[in-house]
Motif scaffolding. Sequence first.
Motif, mmCIF file in Angstrom:
data_model
loop_
_atom_site.group_PDB
_atom_site.id
_atom_site.type_symbol
_atom_site.label_atom_id
_atom_site.label_comp_id
_atom_site.label_asym_id
_atom_site.label_seq_id
_atom_site.Cartn_x
_atom_site.Cartn_y
_atom_site.Cartn_z
ATOM 1 N N TYR A 242 7.997 14.687 -0.966
ATOM 2 C CA TYR A 242 7.054 15.078 -2.390
ATOM 3 C C TYR A 242 6.652 16.581 -1.654
ATOM 4 C CZ TYR A 242 5.362 11.478 -4.514
ATOM 5 O OH TYR A 242 5.004 9.919 -5.393
ATOM 6 N N GLY A 243 7.664 17.475 -0.824
ATOM 7 C CA GLY A 243 7.170 19.139 -0.384
ATOM 8 C C GLY A 243 7.599 19.870 -1.777
ATOM 9 N N VAL A 244 8.644 19.042 -2.587
ATOM 10 C CA VAL A 244 8.850 20.576 -3.851
ATOM 11 C C VAL A 244 7.591 20.401 -4.322
ATOM 12 C CG1 VAL A 244 9.606 18.693 -4.889
ATOM 13 C CG2 VAL A 244 10.326 20.985 -5.482
ATOM 14 N N TYR A 245 6.647 19.571 -4.827
ATOM 15 C CA TYR A 245 5.487 20.170 -5.241
ATOM 16 C C TYR A 245 4.429 21.099 -4.785
ATOM 17 C CZ TYR A 245 6.774 16.251 -7.769
ATOM 18 O OH TYR A 245 8.161 14.992 -8.334
ATOM 19 N N SER A 246 4.986 21.322 -3.319
ATOM 20 C CA SER A 246 4.328 22.880 -3.239
ATOM 21 C C SER A 246 4.886 24.169 -3.231
ATOM 22 C CB SER A 246 4.535 22.566 -0.671
ATOM 23 O OG SER A 246 3.382 21.362 -1.030
ATOM 24 N N PHE A 247 5.948 23.692 -4.052
ATOM 25 C CA PHE A 247 6.543 25.426 -4.501
ATOM 26 C C PHE A 247 5.880 26.247 -5.396
ATOM 27 C CE2 PHE A 247 11.378 25.154 -3.035
ATOM 28 C CZ PHE A 247 11.134 24.106 -2.062
ATOM 29 N N MET A 248 5.775 27.083 -5.749
ATOM 30 C CA MET A 248 5.179 28.229 -6.662
ATOM 31 C C MET A 248 5.966 27.254 -7.738
ATOM 32 S SD MET A 248 5.110 32.281 -6.464
ATOM 33 C CE MET A 248 4.089 32.565 -5.283
ATOM 34 N N SER A 249 6.483 27.547 -7.904
ATOM 35 C CA SER A 249 7.433 26.849 -9.576
ATOM 36 C C SER A 249 6.794 25.714 -10.231
ATOM 37 C CB SER A 249 8.720 26.748 -9.143
ATOM 38 O OG SER A 249 9.685 25.732 -8.362
ATOM 39 N N GLU A 250 6.180 24.755 -8.918
ATOM 40 C CA GLU A 250 5.432 23.586 -9.289
ATOM 41 C C GLU A 250 3.974 23.676 -9.934
ATOM 42 O OE1 GLU A 250 6.679 20.492 -9.981
ATOM 43 O OE2 GLU A 250 9.058 21.069 -9.799
ATOM 44 N N GLY A 251 3.915 24.916 -9.356
ATOM 45 C CA GLY A 251 2.332 25.235 -9.107
ATOM 46 C C GLY A 251 1.560 24.390 -7.961
ATOM 47 N N VAL B 40 6.221 11.254 1.906
ATOM 48 C CA VAL B 40 5.998 12.332 2.867
ATOM 49 C C VAL B 40 6.308 13.182 2.191
ATOM 50 C CG1 VAL B 40 7.250 11.004 4.529
ATOM 51 C CG2 VAL B 40 8.284 12.792 3.331
ATOM 52 N N PHE B 41 5.228 14.257 3.203
ATOM 53 C CA PHE B 41 4.910 15.612 1.747
ATOM 54 C C PHE B 41 4.910 16.310 3.053
ATOM 55 C CE2 PHE B 41 0.178 14.459 2.514
ATOM 56 C CZ PHE B 41 0.106 15.735 2.865
ATOM 57 N N ASP B 42 4.850 17.971 2.839
ATOM 58 C CA ASP B 42 4.542 19.180 3.484
ATOM 59 C C ASP B 42 4.158 20.323 2.261
ATOM 60 O OD1 ASP B 42 5.454 20.452 5.662
ATOM 61 O OD2 ASP B 42 6.636 19.956 6.322
ATOM 62 N N ILE C 249 1.100 -1.103 -0.185
ATOM 63 C CA ILE C 249 -0.001 -0.098 0.128
ATOM 64 C C ILE C 249 0.892 1.251 0.156
ATOM 65 C CG2 ILE C 249 -1.542 1.455 1.373
ATOM 66 C CD1 ILE C 249 -2.640 -1.387 2.388
ATOM 67 N N ALA C 250 0.545 1.812 -0.957
ATOM 68 C CA ALA C 250 1.363 3.458 -0.461
ATOM 69 C C ALA C 250 0.509 4.544 -0.073
ATOM 70 C CB ALA C 250 1.077 4.083 -2.202
ATOM 71 N N PHE C 251 1.715 5.007 0.913
ATOM 72 C CA PHE C 251 1.175 6.189 2.089
ATOM 73 C C PHE C 251 1.760 7.107 1.994
ATOM 74 C CE2 PHE C 251 0.683 1.966 4.117
ATOM 75 C CZ PHE C 251 -0.340 2.288 4.696
ATOM 76 N N LEU C 252 1.285 8.583 1.901
ATOM 77 C CA LEU C 252 1.524 10.295 1.140
ATOM 78 C C LEU C 252 0.852 10.772 2.433
ATOM 79 C CD1 LEU C 252 3.033 11.584 -0.473
ATOM 80 C CD2 LEU C 252 0.871 11.656 -1.695
ATOM 81 N N PHE D 242 -2.948 21.583 -3.381
ATOM 82 C CA PHE D 242 -2.404 19.705 -3.093
ATOM 83 C C PHE D 242 -1.912 19.091 -4.424
ATOM 84 C CE2 PHE D 242 -2.521 15.564 -1.223
ATOM 85 C CZ PHE D 242 -1.340 15.746 -0.754
ATOM 86 N N GLU D 243 -2.649 19.661 -5.880
ATOM 87 C CA GLU D 243 -3.073 19.006 -6.976
ATOM 88 C C GLU D 243 -2.123 18.449 -7.187
ATOM 89 O OE1 GLU D 243 -6.435 21.044 -6.171
ATOM 90 O OE2 GLU D 243 -4.703 22.079 -5.893
ATOM 91 N N PRO D 244 -0.846 19.338 -7.374
ATOM 92 C CA PRO D 244 0.210 18.533 -7.735
ATOM 93 C C PRO D 244 1.374 17.725 -7.346
ATOM 94 C CG PRO D 244 0.787 21.199 -8.323
ATOM 95 C CD PRO D 244 -0.790 20.399 -7.039
ATOM 96 N N THR D 245 1.359 17.547 -5.466
ATOM 97 C CA THR D 245 1.481 16.431 -4.500
ATOM 98 C C THR D 245 0.776 15.046 -5.219
ATOM 99 O OG1 THR D 245 2.382 18.341 -3.472
ATOM 100 C CG2 THR D 245 1.383 16.133 -2.758
ATOM 101 N N LEU D 246 -0.435 15.098 -4.670
ATOM 102 C CA LEU D 246 -1.202 14.730 -5.471
ATOM 103 C C LEU D 246 -1.441 13.503 -6.555
ATOM 104 C CD1 LEU D 246 -3.315 12.477 -3.857
ATOM 105 C CD2 LEU D 246 -5.440 13.713 -4.389
#
Length: 344
Positions: free
Chosen positions: A289-298, A142-144, A123-126, A268-272
Motif C-alpha cells: 500500500y506504499g503507493v497511497y502515500s505518494f502525492m499523486s494519490e493524495g 504492508v504500507f510505508d 483477519i486483514a492485517f495492514l 494516511f487516509e488514502p491507505t486506510l
Amino acid sequence: MTTPKSRTIATLSRRQFMASTAAVALVAGASTLATPLRAAEPIKTAGIYTVPVEQQWVSRIHKAAMTAQERGDVDYVYSENVSNTDYARVMREYAEQGYKLIIGEAFAVEQEAREVAAEYPDIAFLLGSSFKPDDALPNFAVFDNYIQDASYLSGIIAGSMTKSGNIGMVGGFPIPEVNRLMHAFMAGAHEMNPDIKFQVSFIGSWFDPPKAKETAFAMIENGADVLYAERFGVSDAAAEKGILAIGNVIDTQADYPDTVVASAIWHFEPTLDKAIAEVNAGTFKAADYGVYSFMSEGGSSLAPLGTFEDKVPEAAMTLVNERSAAIKAGTFTVEINDEEPKSS
C-alpha cells in the motif's frame, strides 16, 4: 497498557528475514481462504502502536482511523506504548476478540507479526513494514510513508532560507522510512544551492524529545541555521536559539509560528480507505500500500506556510509550484533513496 519502550531496528537482513519466515509462508499458503475476506459494516478495527498516539508517524494513522470511525466505516479501538516483546500477544488478543482489520507497525517485529497473521487467515492485517508482501500470506498487507515528494518540496524551501549553507538533520533511526525522506529533502535543498552542507545524526529512539533537542543544539553550535525536524524536540531547540526548522509528517506551524517554515505532511487516509474498501468487497490481499502515500494519490502534501507565507523567496516558491504540478502529473519523479544519509 505496557511501559513505553522505544522501537528498535530489526537486525535481520532482508534475505535472512525471508528465510526465517519461510515456514510461516508455507503455513499461510496452506490456509489460503476458500472465500475472500469479508467484514460487516462498520469494520471492527484495532490499532496497535509501540509509541504514544501523539508521536508524529502514529498520529497520522490514528487520525485517519478516527476519521473513518466518524464516517461510520469502522469501529476503532487502539493500544499505544505496546513494547516489541508484547506486540504479538496484543495482536492475538484483538484477533480473538473478533476484530477484522488490524493496523499498526511491524518494523521491529516482522517475523512475529507474520506468524500471528498466519494463525488468523480470516483477519486483514495492514502493518507498516520495510519488507514486501508475500502472496503465500494473503491476509498480510504492508504500507510505508512514502512522502518523499513533500519532503523534496520542503527541502527547496529550506535551501532558500539558509544563510549559512549549513543545515542540521535529526532523525530517529537510519531505516528506509527515514532515509528516503532525508535524501529527498537534501535533494530539494540542493536545487536552491548545490553547495549546502548537511549535519546528519540519529538519536536511536522514536520518541525522545530531550535527546533530539540536545542533538539539535550541538548542530546549531556547529553552524546550522535551519534544522530538519524528523523527531519531536528539534523544533524546540530551533525556537530557543532563534533559527528556522522544517517539520515532518505533521504540521506544527501553529505551535512554532516563528520557527517552522514548512512541513511535509503524511496523509494516511488514502491507505486506510483503500484497505476498508478491500475488506468490504472481500478482496483484501497481500499488497504493498506504499503507493497511497505518494502525492499523486493524495497521501502527502506540503503544509500551508502560515506565518511564512510571504517570507519564502519567490524563486523558491515558483520552483515548488512547478515541481508540485509536475509530480502530480507524473512528469517529475522524486528519487527514492533508502540508503543511510551521511553528513557532508
